[in-house]
Design an enzyme around this catalytic site. Structure first.
Site, PDB file in Angstrom:
ATOM      1  N   HIS A 191       0.824  -1.212   0.000  1.00  8.70           N
ATOM      2  CA  HIS A 191       0.000   0.000   0.000  1.00  8.70           C
ATOM      3  C   HIS A 191       0.860   1.263   0.000  1.00  8.70           C
ATOM      4  CE1 HIS A 191      -3.653  -2.305   0.691  1.00  8.70           C
ATOM      5  NE2 HIS A 191      -3.047  -2.936   1.674  1.00  8.70           N
ATOM      6  N   HIS A 197       6.378   6.299   6.174  1.00  4.41           N
ATOM      7  CA  HIS A 197       5.887   5.899   4.858  1.00  4.41           C
ATOM      8  C   HIS A 197       5.255   7.121   4.198  1.00  4.41           C
ATOM      9  CE1 HIS A 197       2.455   5.448   7.582  1.00  4.41           C
ATOM     10  NE2 HIS A 197       1.796   5.981   6.576  1.00  4.41           N
ATOM     11  N   HIS A 226       2.244   8.957   1.363  1.00  2.00           N
ATOM     12  CA  HIS A 226       0.992   8.966   0.611  1.00  2.00           C
ATOM     13  C   HIS A 226       1.149  10.012  -0.494  1.00  2.00           C
ATOM     14  CE1 HIS A 226      -1.166   6.666   3.766  1.00  2.00           C
ATOM     15  NE2 HIS A 226      -0.338   7.313   4.579  1.00  2.00           N
ATOM     16  N   HIS A 282       4.414  10.087   6.753  1.00  2.00           N
ATOM     17  CA  HIS A 282       3.946   9.790   8.103  1.00  2.00           C
ATOM     18  C   HIS A 282       5.030   9.084   8.894  1.00  2.00           C
ATOM     19  CE1 HIS A 282      -0.486   9.912   6.642  1.00  2.00           C
ATOM     20  NE2 HIS A 282       0.019  11.104   6.874  1.00  2.00           N
ATOM     21  N   THR A 341      -5.125   6.168   9.016  1.00  5.20           N
ATOM     22  CA  THR A 341      -5.808   6.530   7.773  1.00  5.20           C
ATOM     23  C   THR A 341      -5.965   5.334   6.853  1.00  5.20           C
ATOM     24  OG1 THR A 341      -3.823   7.135   6.553  1.00  5.20           O
ATOM     25  CG2 THR A 341      -4.844   8.850   7.936  1.00  5.20           C
TER      26      THR A 341
HETATM   27 ZN   LIG Z   1       0.081   7.039   6.478  1.00  8.25          ZN
END
Ligand SMILES: [Zn+2]
Length: 263
Positions: free
Chosen positions: A101, A126, A128, A145, A212
């Site tokens: 992801h 990580h 996004h 994050h 999230t």
């Molecule tokens: Zn995140």
């Protein structure tokens, strides 16, 4: 001195690491949002997209029924007493891991933060792309994050927004290693100057939110830095090539306080 005073937000993206159910068995060439398989499968679009997360597993109920979800649009400030953030990061060998992801960076030596006198250990960072949190409705190119966990299990996530600009050398060990991690293998990142990953100002917005990603667990202490960092266009393209559109839409604030912390 390695100790850097900064305010961090709370935690997005931590989930994958905490739950361990999001790692893709597929991985490799093109980890897609739907890469993970099994009862915990979820993605960022289609039948397993964010609007359906709450129904995909009995463990994901908070995704639809929660009232303190993340991300949010940070549009205002309220006046609670701020809890100062101290970041105790230092240069360390790192390793890069793709969980299907997103792509994570971990440190091989202990790193941590202190928020309001409570200590949290760094677990992983990580990204996004584009950003999950918005500032006054404005979405950034990417959001990082930094997930931390206290001895009592409590999570604190520091969010750092990124916009396109000059190539960011301290971030190169991560962005250079992202493609190689796409096959699901751990990739050595070499020495990462962890303190240099942060912007100069640690002013931030603090609020109580959630993971999230499924299971969208609440009780996450969020610290979203107000000042974005810059990454080169090539660096951002590298991130998007690995995981594009891995961003949950903003969630209702539901009366929560968002505290601006100037440090
Ligand atoms: Zn995140």
């Amino acid at each position: 001195m390695t100790r850097k005073s900064l305010i961090v937000g709370s935690g997005l993206g931590l989930l994958a690491l905490v739950t361990g159910c999001s790692r893709s068995a597929a991985g490799a060439a093109a980890p897609s949002p739907s890469a993970s398989a099994g009862p915990h499968a979820w993605s960022y679009d289609g039948a397993e997209g964010p609007e359906h997360w709450g129904t995909l597993s009995s463990d994901f109920g908070s995704c639809s029924s929660g009232t303190a979800q993340s991300p949010i649009d940070v549009g205002g400030r309220s006046g609670l007493s701020p809890a100062p953030l101290a970041v105790d990061y230092s240069a360390s060998e790192g390793e890069i891991i793709d969980n299907g992801h997103t792509t994570e960076l971990r440190a091989l030596t202990a790193q941590g933060i202190t928020v309001g006198g409570k200590e949290y250990a760094f677990k992983q960072m990580h990204f996004h792309a584009p950003s999950e949190h918005t500032l006054g409705g404005v979405r950034h190119e990417a959001e990082f994050h930094f997930v931390h966990q206290a001895d009592d299990g409590g999570l604190a996530v520091v969010g750092i927004l990124a916009r396109v600009g000059a190539t960011n050398a301290p971030w190169a060990p991560f962005t250079d290693g992202v493609p190689a991690a796409a096959d699901g293998q751990k990739v050595p990142a070499g020495v990462v100057d962890f303190p240099a990953l942060f912007p100069a100002s640690l002013d931030h917005f603090a609020y109580d939110g959630s993971l999230t990603t499924p299971p969208c667990s609440e009780g996450v202490r969020w610290l979203l830095l107000e000042t974005p960092i810059e990454l080169g266009a090539g660096q951002l393209a590298t991130l998007r090539a690995a995981h594009a559109g891995n961003s949950r839409p903003v969630q209702p604030l539901n009366g929560r306080d968002v505290v601006a912390v100037d440090q």
